[in-house]
Design a protein around this motif. Structure first.
Motif, PDB file in Angstrom:
ATOM      1  N   UNK A  76     -80.316  13.621 110.343  1.00 40.61           N
ATOM      2  CA  UNK A  76     -80.377  12.823 109.761  1.00 40.61           C
ATOM      3  C   UNK A  76     -81.945  12.728 109.030  1.00 40.61           C
ATOM      4  N   UNK A  77     -81.177  12.611 107.290  1.00 37.95           N
ATOM      5  CA  UNK A  77     -83.010  12.773 106.579  1.00 37.95           C
ATOM      6  C   UNK A  77     -83.763  11.812 105.909  1.00 37.95           C
ATOM      7  N   UNK A  78     -84.675  12.688 106.765  1.00 39.26           N
ATOM      8  CA  UNK A  78     -86.457  11.724 106.294  1.00 39.26           C
ATOM      9  C   UNK A  78     -85.968  10.987 104.844  1.00 39.26           C
ATOM     10  N   UNK A  79     -85.864   9.964 104.650  1.00 38.14           N
ATOM     11  CA  UNK A  79     -85.992   9.157 103.235  1.00 38.14           C
ATOM     12  C   UNK A  79     -87.444   9.136 102.305  1.00 38.14           C
ATOM     13  N   UNK A  80     -88.158   9.107 103.170  1.00 32.81           N
ATOM     14  CA  UNK A  80     -89.810   8.879 102.464  1.00 32.81           C
ATOM     15  C   UNK A  80     -90.114   9.957 102.118  1.00 32.81           C
TER      16      UNK A  80
END
Length: 681
Positions: A566-570
C-alpha cells in the motif's frame, strides 16, 4: 571494504617532519616536538587555534587536541596544527580508535630524543594521563569539559580517560560500544572493562609544556585495506610562528597554539586507486565543488603495476607478467559500479578511455592509448553482478539498479604491452570514465551527503582470502539524505520511489535544476528509489546558499509503492537542509558539514509509518546500520493507516466532493427524522 580518496596529493611524511628545538634546555617553552600528523606552515593561524604568546591558556581553559581522520591514498597532510589546515570536502574516516597518552623523557634523555618509531623510544608514559577516542561521523575526536564547561557526556567523538580494570576491547566495534556506554562482550573479552561514564570526559592540562604520543589503536572492518596511521609525538601547547589576522590586520606572530588540530591519514596498501579529475568542465577542487544533478563528473582509475620480482598469490599485477608473451589469458579485470546517480554511455567515443603510462630511461613520462589487442571495454553494461576471473564470487553485490562497466585486460597477438622495449619505470594503467549526475538518487547506498563511485579489481594472481584484489572509492560533497524502506517486520523493500515537494502545500515537485513544478523529460523530478536491500539515497540535490533556513525545507512523498504494498498517500515533514542553505557560500557549507551535505534526518517524521525494527542487515555502503526508516503495509494487511490521497492531486477533490455529498445526505435524513419526531410529540 573500500578505499576512499578525496583527490588529495601528499608528500612523504619524512620530508615534512619538523624537528625539536632544544636551543635552551633550561627553558621548557623552547621545546617543540612536531609529528607526522602536524607540520609547519608559515601563515595559517586562526582564532580556532586559541593562539597566544603565553605558554598557558587563558584562565579557566585547558589545552585541547582535535583529531580529524581523513581517508586518502597519500600519507600525511600539511598541518601545523591549525584548523586552517583542514581539507574541506575530503572523506572522513568514521569509527577509527586513537590513543592519546602523555609522556615524559626517560632517564637522562631529552624531549628531542623521544621517538614513536618504535613506540616508547626514550620516553615513559605518565600514569593516569591516557585518553581514548573513537572518530565520529565527521572523522573527529575532540576534548570536552575544557573551557570551564561542565556536564559533557561520554560518546563517540570525545576523548575519554583510559578504561580502568578488565581487558581492553579487541576491535573497533567493541571500542565504540565502550564509548557509547554499552558493555563490550566481544570474542576473547572474558573480563570486559566498565562502560564509559560522563566522569571519564577529563580535559588535558591547563599549564606548562607537555608531550603526547598519538597512535591509532584499531579501525573498523570496512577500513581494513588501510594501513594504520603513523604514530606521532607532539608538544602541547604547540610552539609556532606564522601570519595571523586580527583587528589590527595581518601580522607575523610567534607563540603557542593551545588548541592543536591534527589530521592523520592512511597509506593505501593496494594497487588500485580512484580520484575525481574534473567537475563541470574544470579541474575538480575539493572544498569548493558540490556535485549537483545535470553536471558532468570525470573519474580517474589508476591501477599500479609492480616492477619487482613477481610473488605468487598476493593480488599484485607485475610488469614481468604483463610483458610476458606467454601470458595469453585475462590477467586483470576492472569493474566500475555506476550507481543510478550517474549516467555513463560507454558506446560514445571518449567516454571511457584506457591508457598505459610509464617513465622511460630519460625520466620522461610516456602515455599510450591501449587498443583491443590489450584491453576490451565490455559494452553490455548491465545490472548483472559481475563475476571474478575464476567465476567463484560476485565482485559487487547487485542492488538491482547500478550498472557495471567492465574492463578486461588480456594479451592478443599484436599486443602493444608485450612488444614494448626499453626502460619501463612506474608503469600503470589509467582508466578515465566520463559521467553525468542523474536525478534518480544513488542505488549503491553510498554515504548520504556525498556522491560516490566505486571500482573493484580481480587478478589472476589472487590471494586465498576470496576477496577482490582491490576496491576503491572516490567521492565529493553532494546534498542528500538516506533512510530505509521496510515492511512491518523490518525487512527491506525494493522499488519504492520517493520525490521531494515544496514545503508550502502546493504539491509542486523539486526538479533537477532546483526549481519546482510537475517535471518534464528535460527537467525531471528529483527522485530516489529503494534498492534491493531497501535503502533509499537521495543525492545531487540542487540547493541555493546564502538564503534563509526555510528555503532548504521540503516534504517527502512516496510516488510509487513496492509491488503488492500500500502506498503512503500523504507527504511527510520535513526534509531539512537548513544547515546547508543558510551558509554564505558552497565552500562554507562544505566546511561546516565535513561528513557531507546531509539533511537533518531527525526532522523527518514518518508518523505511523515510522519503522522501529529495521533489520540489522540493512546497511549503507560502508556497512553502517541504517536506523531511520519508513514502513509499508502489504495489500490487505491489517493495521494500515488510512490516509488522504496525494496532496494537490485530483483524488482529494473527488474525495472531498463525495464526503460532502455523504455528509449532506446524512443531514437531510437527520432533518427528516427530526421533523417526523416533532410531528409525533
Amino acid at each position: 571494504m573500500r578505499i576512499h580518496n578525496e583527490n588529495a596529493e601528499g608528500r612523504s611524511l619524512s620530508t615534512r617532519l619538523l624537528g625539536l628545538s632544544v636551543a635552551a634546555l633550561t627553558t621548557v617553552a623552547a621545546f617543540l616536538v612536531a609529528a607526522p600528523g602536524a607540520h609547519a606552515a608559515p601563515d595559517t593561524i586562526s582564532a580556532d587555534d586559541e593562539f597566544s604568546t603565553a605558554i598557558n591558556p587563558v584562565a579557566n581553559h585547558n589545552n585541547k587536541v582535535t583529531l580529524t581522520k581523513y581517508l586518502a591514498n597519500a600519507a600525511g597532510t600539511a598541518a601545523t596544527g591549525s584548523s586552517l589546515d583542514a581539507r574541506p570536502g575530503s572523506t572522513p574516516g568514521q569509527g577509527v580508535v586513537f590513543k592519546l597518552q602523555e609522556i615524559t623523557p626517560s632517564g637522562t634523555h631529552t624531549p628531542g630524543e623521544m621517538s614513536a618509531h618504535p613506540l616508547g623510544t626514550n620516553y615513559d608514559a605518565v600514569s593516569g594521563k591516557t585518553w581514548y577516542g573513537v572518530t565520529d561521523v565527521n572523522g573527529q575526536i575532540i576534548n570536552r569539559n575544557s573551557d570551564g564547561e561542565a556536564g559533557a557526556h561520554h560518546d563517540i567523538g570525545i576523548w575519554m580517560k583510559e578504561p580502568s580494570g578488565g581487558t581492553l576491547p579487541g576491535n573497533a566495534d567493541e571500542w565504540a560500544k565502550w564509548a557509547k556506554g554499552t558493555n563490550p562482550t566481544g570474542v576473547g573479552v572474558t573480563n570486559p572493562i566498565a562502560n564509559a561514564q560522563d566522569s571519564d570526559v577529563v580535559p588535558l592540562e591547563s599549564n606548562g609544556m607537555h608531550y603526547y604520543e598519538l597512535s591509532e589503536v584499531a579501525h573498523p572492518d570496512n577500513l581494513s585495506r588501510y594501513s594504520v596511521a603513523e604514530a606521532t609525538i607532539f608538544s602541547l601547547p604547540y610552539m609556532t610562528s606564522g601570519l595571523m589576522t586580527d583587528g589590527g590586520g595581518q601580522h607575523r606572530v610567534t607563540g603557542y597554539i593551545h588548541h592543536l588540530h591534527i589530521f592523520p591519514k592512511n597509506v593505501s596498501n593496494q594497487q588500485i586507486s580512484k580520484t575525481i579529475s574534473e567537475y563541470d568542465g574544470h579541474s575538480y577542487t575539493p572544498g569548493n565543488d558540490i556535485a549537483q544533478v545535470g553536471k558532468d563528473v570525470t573519474w580517474k582509475i589508476t591501477q599500479s603495476i609492480n616492477t619487482g620480482t613477481a610473488q605468487p598469490n598476493n593480488n599484485n599485477v607485475y610488469w614481468s607478467h604483463v610483458h610476458d608473451t606467454a601470458v595469453t589469458g585475462e590477467y586483470l579485470k576492472v569493474v566500475d559500479r555506476v550507481s543510478s546517480a550517474l549516467e555513463v554511455d560507454p558506446t560514445v567515443s571518449g567516454n571511457v578511455t584506457v591508457e598505459f603510462v610509464y617513465t622511460d630511461a630519460s625520466n620522461s613520462e610516456q602515455t599510450h592509448a591501449l587498443g583491443p589487442d590489450d584491453v576490451n571495454v565490455d559494452s553490455s553494461y548491465t545490472t548483472t553482478a559481475p563475476k571474478s576471473l575464476d567465476n567463484s564470487r560476485n565482485m559487487f553485490a547487485s542492488d538491482g539498479q547500478s550498472k557495471f562497466l567492465i574492463v578486461h585486460f588480456k594479451h592478443a597477438s599484436a599486443s602493444y604491452l608485450t612488444g614494448l622495449t626499453g626502460t619501463v619505470n612506474n608503469p600503470h594503467f589509467v582508466i578515465t570514465v566520463k559521467s553525468k549526475i542523474s536525478a534518480n538518487g544513488a542505488s549503491d547506498a553510498s554515504q548520504p551527503g556525498r556522491l560516490a563511485n566505486s571500482v573493484a579489481t580481480d587478478t589472476d594472481n589472487d590471494d586465498t582470502s576470496g576477496q577482490n584484489a582491490g576496491q576503491a572509492d572516490a567521492s565529493m560533497p553532494s546534498a542528500g539524505f538516506q533512510f530505509a524502506k521496510v515492511d512491518t517486520h523490518g525487512h527491506g523493500l525494493a522499488g519504492a520511489e520517493f520525490a521531494l515537494q515544496k514545503n508550502d502545500g502546493s504539491g509542486d515537485f523539486l526538479l533537477a535544476d532546483g526549481t519546482f513544478g510537475s517535471g518534464t523529460a528535460a527537467n525531471p523530478k528529483v527522485t530516489a528509489t529503494s534498492n534491493a536491500q531497501g535503502v533509499v539515497t537521495f543525492t545531487g540535490i540542487v540547493l541555493p546558499v546564502g538564503v534563509s533556513r526555510n528555503q532548504g525545507e521540503f516534504k517527502l512523498i512516496e510516488t510509487q509503492a513496492p509491488h503488492n504494498y500500500q502506498q503512503a498517500a500523504s507527504a511527510f515533514d520535513t526534509v531539512d537542509f537548513g544547515n546547508i542553505v543558510s551558509q554564505p557560500s558552497a565552500a562554507a557549507a562544505i566546511l561546516a558539514n565535513p561528513a557531507g551535505l546531509r539533511a537533518d534526518i531527525n526532522s523527518l517524521n514518518f508518523g505511523r509509518f515510522e519503522a522501529t525494527n529495521i533489520d540489522s542487515n540493512i546497511k549503507d555502503a560502508d556497512n553502517n546500520h541504517i536506523t531511520k526508516g519508513m514502513m509499508n503495509w502489504a495489500d490487505g494487511e491489517a493495521g494500515a493507516p488510512i490516509s488522504l490521497p496525494l496532496t494537490g492531486g485530483k483524488g482529494i477533490v473527488l474525495l472531498l466532493v463525495v464526503g460532502l455529498a455523504i455528509m449532506g445526505g446524512v443531514l437531510v435524513v437527520r432533518n427528516r427524522k427530526s421533523a417526523s419526531v416533532g410531528r409525533h410529540i
